[in-house]
Design a protein around this motif. Sequence first.
Motif, PDB file in Angstrom:
ATOM      1  N   ALA A  69       0.832  -1.203   0.000  1.00  0.00           N
ATOM      2  CA  ALA A  69       0.000   0.000   0.000  1.00  0.00           C
ATOM      3  C   ALA A  69       0.870   1.259   0.000  1.00  0.00           C
ATOM      4  CB  ALA A  69      -0.930  -0.001   1.213  1.00  0.00           C
ATOM      5  N   ALA A  70       1.956   1.246   0.741  1.00  0.00           N
ATOM      6  CA  ALA A  70       2.859   2.400   0.766  1.00  0.00           C
ATOM      7  C   ALA A  70       3.592   2.550  -0.563  1.00  0.00           C
ATOM      8  CB  ALA A  70       3.858   2.257   1.911  1.00  0.00           C
ATOM      9  N   THR A  71       3.885   1.443  -1.218  1.00  0.00           N
ATOM     10  CA  THR A  71       4.587   1.491  -2.497  1.00  0.00           C
ATOM     11  C   THR A  71       3.692   2.058  -3.592  1.00  0.00           C
ATOM     12  OG1 THR A  71       5.975  -0.389  -1.909  1.00  0.00           O
ATOM     13  CG2 THR A  71       5.742   0.095  -4.250  1.00  0.00           C
ATOM     14  N   TYR A  72       2.465   1.600  -3.666  1.00  0.00           N
ATOM     15  CA  TYR A  72       1.569   2.052  -4.724  1.00  0.00           C
ATOM     16  C   TYR A  72       0.892   3.380  -4.402  1.00  0.00           C
ATOM     17  CZ  TYR A  72       2.077  -2.445  -7.010  1.00  0.00           C
ATOM     18  OH  TYR A  72       2.580  -3.535  -7.657  1.00  0.00           O
ATOM     19  N   GLY A  73       0.735   3.693  -3.140  1.00  0.00           N
ATOM     20  CA  GLY A  73       0.098   4.950  -2.748  1.00  0.00           C
ATOM     21  C   GLY A  73       1.134   5.957  -2.335  1.00  0.00           C
ATOM     22  N   ARG A  74       1.298   6.081  -1.043  1.00  0.00           N
ATOM     23  CA  ARG A  74       2.354   6.918  -0.475  1.00  0.00           C
ATOM     24  C   ARG A  74       2.633   6.382   0.914  1.00  0.00           C
ATOM     25  NH1 ARG A  74      -0.394  12.658   0.651  1.00  0.00           N
ATOM     26  NH2 ARG A  74      -0.214  12.676  -1.580  1.00  0.00           N
ATOM     27  N   ASP A  75       3.704   6.783   1.509  1.00  0.00           N
ATOM     28  CA  ASP A  75       4.084   6.280   2.816  1.00  0.00           C
ATOM     29  C   ASP A  75       3.357   7.093   3.894  1.00  0.00           C
ATOM     30  OD1 ASP A  75       5.298   4.722   4.673  1.00  0.00           O
ATOM     31  OD2 ASP A  75       7.263   5.650   4.513  1.00  0.00           O
TER      32      ASP A  75
ATOM     33  N   VAL B  76      -7.263   2.817   2.833  1.00  0.00           N
ATOM     34  CA  VAL B  76      -5.969   2.113   2.849  1.00  0.00           C
ATOM     35  C   VAL B  76      -6.046   0.947   3.824  1.00  0.00           C
ATOM     36  CG1 VAL B  76      -3.523   2.336   3.409  1.00  0.00           C
ATOM     37  CG2 VAL B  76      -4.668   4.151   2.148  1.00  0.00           C
ATOM     38  N   ARG B  77      -6.585   1.189   5.007  1.00  0.00           N
ATOM     39  CA  ARG B  77      -6.735   0.112   5.995  1.00  0.00           C
ATOM     40  C   ARG B  77      -7.634  -0.996   5.446  1.00  0.00           C
ATOM     41  NH1 ARG B  77      -8.330   2.791  10.326  1.00  0.00           N
ATOM     42  NH2 ARG B  77     -10.539   2.534   9.975  1.00  0.00           N
TER      43      ARG B  77
ATOM     44  N   GLU C  26      -3.187   4.391  -5.909  1.00  0.00           N
ATOM     45  CA  GLU C  26      -2.505   5.438  -6.673  1.00  0.00           C
ATOM     46  C   GLU C  26      -3.283   6.748  -6.629  1.00  0.00           C
ATOM     47  OE1 GLU C  26      -0.157   2.730  -9.987  1.00  0.00           O
ATOM     48  OE2 GLU C  26      -2.136   3.523 -10.462  1.00  0.00           O
ATOM     49  N   GLU C  27      -4.592   6.667  -6.736  1.00  0.00           N
ATOM     50  CA  GLU C  27      -5.404   7.878  -6.663  1.00  0.00           C
ATOM     51  C   GLU C  27      -5.348   8.500  -5.266  1.00  0.00           C
ATOM     52  OE1 GLU C  27      -9.364   7.275  -8.069  1.00  0.00           O
ATOM     53  OE2 GLU C  27      -8.691   6.775 -10.093  1.00  0.00           O
ATOM     54  N   LEU C  28      -5.384   7.661  -4.230  1.00  0.00           N
ATOM     55  CA  LEU C  28      -5.288   8.185  -2.859  1.00  0.00           C
ATOM     56  C   LEU C  28      -3.936   8.837  -2.604  1.00  0.00           C
ATOM     57  CD1 LEU C  28      -6.949   5.354  -0.738  1.00  0.00           C
ATOM     58  CD2 LEU C  28      -7.775   7.688  -1.034  1.00  0.00           C
ATOM     59  N   GLY C  29      -2.908   8.300  -3.230  1.00  0.00           N
ATOM     60  CA  GLY C  29      -1.559   8.842  -3.045  1.00  0.00           C
ATOM     61  C   GLY C  29      -1.246  10.027  -3.932  1.00  0.00           C
ATOM     62  N   GLY C  30      -2.189  10.407  -4.804  1.00  0.00           N
ATOM     63  CA  GLY C  30      -1.959  11.552  -5.672  1.00  0.00           C
ATOM     64  C   GLY C  30      -1.202  11.205  -6.932  1.00  0.00           C
ATOM     65  N   ARG C  31      -1.092   9.948  -7.258  1.00  0.00           N
ATOM     66  CA  ARG C  31      -0.408   9.526  -8.481  1.00  0.00           C
ATOM     67  C   ARG C  31      -1.466   9.206  -9.529  1.00  0.00           C
ATOM     68  NH1 ARG C  31       3.982   5.249  -6.080  1.00  0.00           N
ATOM     69  NH2 ARG C  31       4.946   6.676  -4.632  1.00  0.00           N
TER      70      ARG C  31
ATOM     71  N   ILE D  84      -4.830  -1.411  -6.653  1.00  0.00           N
ATOM     72  CA  ILE D  84      -3.649  -0.598  -6.972  1.00  0.00           C
ATOM     73  C   ILE D  84      -4.085   0.761  -7.512  1.00  0.00           C
ATOM     74  CG2 ILE D  84      -1.674  -0.411  -8.542  1.00  0.00           C
ATOM     75  CD1 ILE D  84      -1.347  -3.469  -8.226  1.00  0.00           C
ATOM     76  N   ARG D  85      -5.085   0.774  -8.389  1.00  0.00           N
ATOM     77  CA  ARG D  85      -5.581   2.027  -8.951  1.00  0.00           C
ATOM     78  C   ARG D  85      -6.121   2.941  -7.846  1.00  0.00           C
ATOM     79  NH1 ARG D  85      -9.929   4.494 -10.009  1.00  0.00           N
ATOM     80  NH2 ARG D  85     -11.310   2.792  -9.431  1.00  0.00           N
ATOM     81  N   LEU D  86      -6.866   2.370  -6.907  1.00  0.00           N
ATOM     82  CA  LEU D  86      -7.391   3.161  -5.790  1.00  0.00           C
ATOM     83  C   LEU D  86      -6.266   3.746  -4.944  1.00  0.00           C
ATOM     84  CD1 LEU D  86     -10.359   0.884  -4.651  1.00  0.00           C
ATOM     85  CD2 LEU D  86     -10.526   3.180  -5.633  1.00  0.00           C
TER      86      LEU D  86
END
Length: 150
Positions: A36-42, A52-53, A103-108, A99-101
Amino acid sequence: MPYATLDELKGRIDWELDEDELRIAQGALEDASDLAATYGRDWSEENAPRLVRTLVLKAAARYLRNPNGYTQSRAGDETLAWSDIGRDAGTVYLTREEIRLLEELGGRRRGLATADVVAWCSTRRPAAGYVPVDYGGAQLPLFADDRGPW
């Protein structure tokens, strides 16, 4: 640190975990959190979005229900079949949608972007100069020669 707790994971499955399964479950939570940290953000544990949870719990529960990645099993003639998810069979993994979700949550955001490419030590040639006009329309060109303004 995992984004979800072992107690939250226990609430997602329908059997009591023994000592070995508890150890495996803790590792699955850590692996899913790393993904989750890799695909989103840390994110930190305090500011991680609720989704995320949820995604971490889904991935860890998916692994606990089927740690070997079987899609078919028969007891009579000892038949086993593995999924076609490839290298992810028997591991903690996230689906494409998860993964798509993340990435969107992480701003990517996926998509196309453009970048100016300039040769080293080059200078830009001036474009045609323009004169502002009073009536608010398009500007009038002052010169159109690319070698110089006069």
